[in-house]
Design an enzyme around this catalytic site. Structure first.
Site, PDB file in Angstrom:
ATOM      1  N   SER A 146       2.318   4.485  -7.249  1.00  0.00           N
ATOM      2  CA  SER A 146       2.930   5.414  -6.302  1.00  0.00           C
ATOM      3  C   SER A 146       4.257   4.867  -5.805  1.00  0.00           C
ATOM      4  O   SER A 146       4.449   3.642  -5.715  1.00  0.00           O
ATOM      5  CB  SER A 146       1.960   5.572  -5.126  1.00  0.00           C
TER       6      SER A 146
ATOM      7  N   TYR B  56      -4.351   1.768   1.645  1.00  0.00           N
ATOM      8  CA  TYR B  56      -4.180   2.544   0.409  1.00  0.00           C
ATOM      9  C   TYR B  56      -2.968   2.038  -0.378  1.00  0.00           C
ATOM     10  O   TYR B  56      -3.061   1.736  -1.573  1.00  0.00           O
ATOM     11  CB  TYR B  56      -4.010   4.039   0.713  1.00  0.00           C
TER      12      TYR B  56
ATOM     13  N   LYS C 281      -2.469  -0.113  -4.272  1.00  0.00           N
ATOM     14  CA  LYS C 281      -1.588   0.175  -5.423  1.00  0.00           C
ATOM     15  C   LYS C 281      -0.811  -1.083  -5.805  1.00  0.00           C
ATOM     16  O   LYS C 281      -0.675  -1.406  -6.983  1.00  0.00           O
ATOM     17  CB  LYS C 281      -0.631   1.330  -5.087  1.00  0.00           C
TER      18      LYS C 281
END
Ligand code: NAD
Ligand code: WQD
Length: 345
Positions: free
Chosen positions: A128, A153, A157
């Site tokens: 992302s 979160y 990644k």
């Protein structure tokens, strides 16, 4: 029909389902693994209505090593993996960090560990633009510094990207393509599949379409005092079908030994920054439907402006986002209308 099967984890989810369509249309046999924690089994019907193919589906959790191991035995023709399975709600990750670390990290670790012994050549990983945080410069290239993550979160990644690099560095006989998505929006033009947000949407486009159709009273624009031309935040909204097509190219590249490096990283965006206000205007222009909205205070943790430099993907993958924002908004609206017709809130 091609002979190399692609395992799509999280394949009944938003981006996964669109990618399964593109894979099947390109002739790949697919098997999906999904635990349906954030998707619905009926997505398979939508994929079938578009492609005419009923996708093989295994309902299981990717953190369950034995279940995954069994799946590889059941499908010895799997040669590539596209790993979408992950928990993705930024706010929830702050409340339940261990759930996010457990799900997102263990899913990837299990897949990597099972690849060599099952002779799987490559894995595409969904990363992302969140890894860039608030970038020093726009558009953002892949060489931009990775900023300290502002949520568990986002951190998953970054850690997952590092795990892939470490695993390949250890000599594991696999390849990987890391794709950093900007803001995926819209739906398949058939309106057979699209995004199914759980509860009150946190993301802009699902909130906007739910407001336009009357499920929500008003869209709140989070801040118009940013250092941008109209004061609202700027993002790079990339059509989910354009995004899905990049995955087919990425996985093919590894299967055909075309990768330039064992791990390659690409930004997937349009290269165009659009403000929140401009996006609302694009929706109203493209659909003729008004969106009641008001300006409210900033949302904590928001990035002011970020958009992609997609040149690397354009030149190396031969991929370019081609769907206009107006068509994207029309597709998001058609999908919202389809959900209403099916009485899905
Ligand atoms: P999604 O929630 O719609 O899809 C994820 C799918 O994975 C769901 O169907 C869910 O049920 C499944 N899943 C989750 N954990 C699982 C597990 N342990 N085992 C099996 N299945 C599991 O999300 P999406 O928007 O399609 O995102 C796909 C990927 O792209 C995610 O990794 C996400 O972090 C990443 N990503 C998404 C965005 C975005 O804005 N949508 C942006 C950047 C990156
Ligand atoms: C976009 C813009 C909001 C809702 C998030 C994750 C990121 C990535 C994509 C996965 C912002 C504004 C929003 C609303 C608004 N996901 N907005 N009113 O924040 O760019 O990114 O999803 O990796 O990690 O953080 O996307 O759609 O939430 O917001 O004004 O009701 O719309 O402030 O400027 P974001 P978003």
């Amino acid at each position: 029909m091609k002979t190399d099967r692609i395992l799509v984890t999280g394949g009944t989810g938003y981006i996964g389902s669109h990618t399964v369509v593109e894979l099947q249309q390109a002739g790949y046999p697919v098997v999906i693994i999904d635990n349906l924690s954030n998707s619905n089994i009926e997505v398979l019907d939508g994929i079938e209505r578009i492609t005419g193919i009923r996708t093989d589906f295994v309902e299981a959790d990717c953190t369950d090593f034995d279940a995954l191991s069994k799946l590889f035995q059941q499908y010895p023709d799997i040669k590539g993996i596209i790993n979408f399975a992950a928990s993705k709600a930024v706010g929830e990750s702050i409340e339940k960090p261990t759930l996010y670390y457990r799900n997102n990290l263990n899913t990837l670790i299990n897949l990597l560990d099972l690849m060599p012994q099952n002779e799987v050549k490559g894995i595409v990983f969904s990363s992302s633009c969140t890894v860039y945080g608030e970038p020093d410069m726009n558009p953002v290239t892949e060489a931009a510094p990775i900023k300290t993550a502002t949520s568990p979160y986002g951190n998953t990644k970054q850690i997952c990207e590092e795990i892939i690099h470490d695993f390949v560095r250890s000599g594991a006989p696999i390849k990987s393509v890391i794709l950093r998505y900007f803001n995926p929006v819209g739906a398949h033009p058939s309106a057979e599949i699209g995004e199914l947000p759980n509860g009150v949407p946190q993301n802009l486009v699902p909130y906007l379409t739910q407001t336009a159709i009357g499920i929500r009273k008003e869209l709140s624009v989070f801040g118009d005092d940013y250092d941008t031309p109209d004061g609202s935040c700027i993002r790079d909204f990339i059509n989910v079908v354009d995004l899905a097509k990049a995955h087919v190219i990425a996985v093919e590249r590894m299967l055909q030994d075309k990768s330039l490096d064992k791990v390659e990283t690409f930004n997937l965006g349009t290269g165009i920054g659009l403000s929140v206000k401009e996006l609302i205007a694009a929706f109203e222009r493209a659909t003729g439907v008004k969106v009641p909205h008001k300006i409210v205070g900033r949302r904590a943790g928001d990035i002011e402006k970020v958009w992609a430099e997609p040149k690397h993907a354009n030149e190396v993958l031969g991929w370019k986002a081609s769907i206009s924002i107006d068509d994207t908004m029309r597709s998001a609206w058609a999908w919202q209308c389809r959900l209403r017709d099916r009485d899905v809130k």
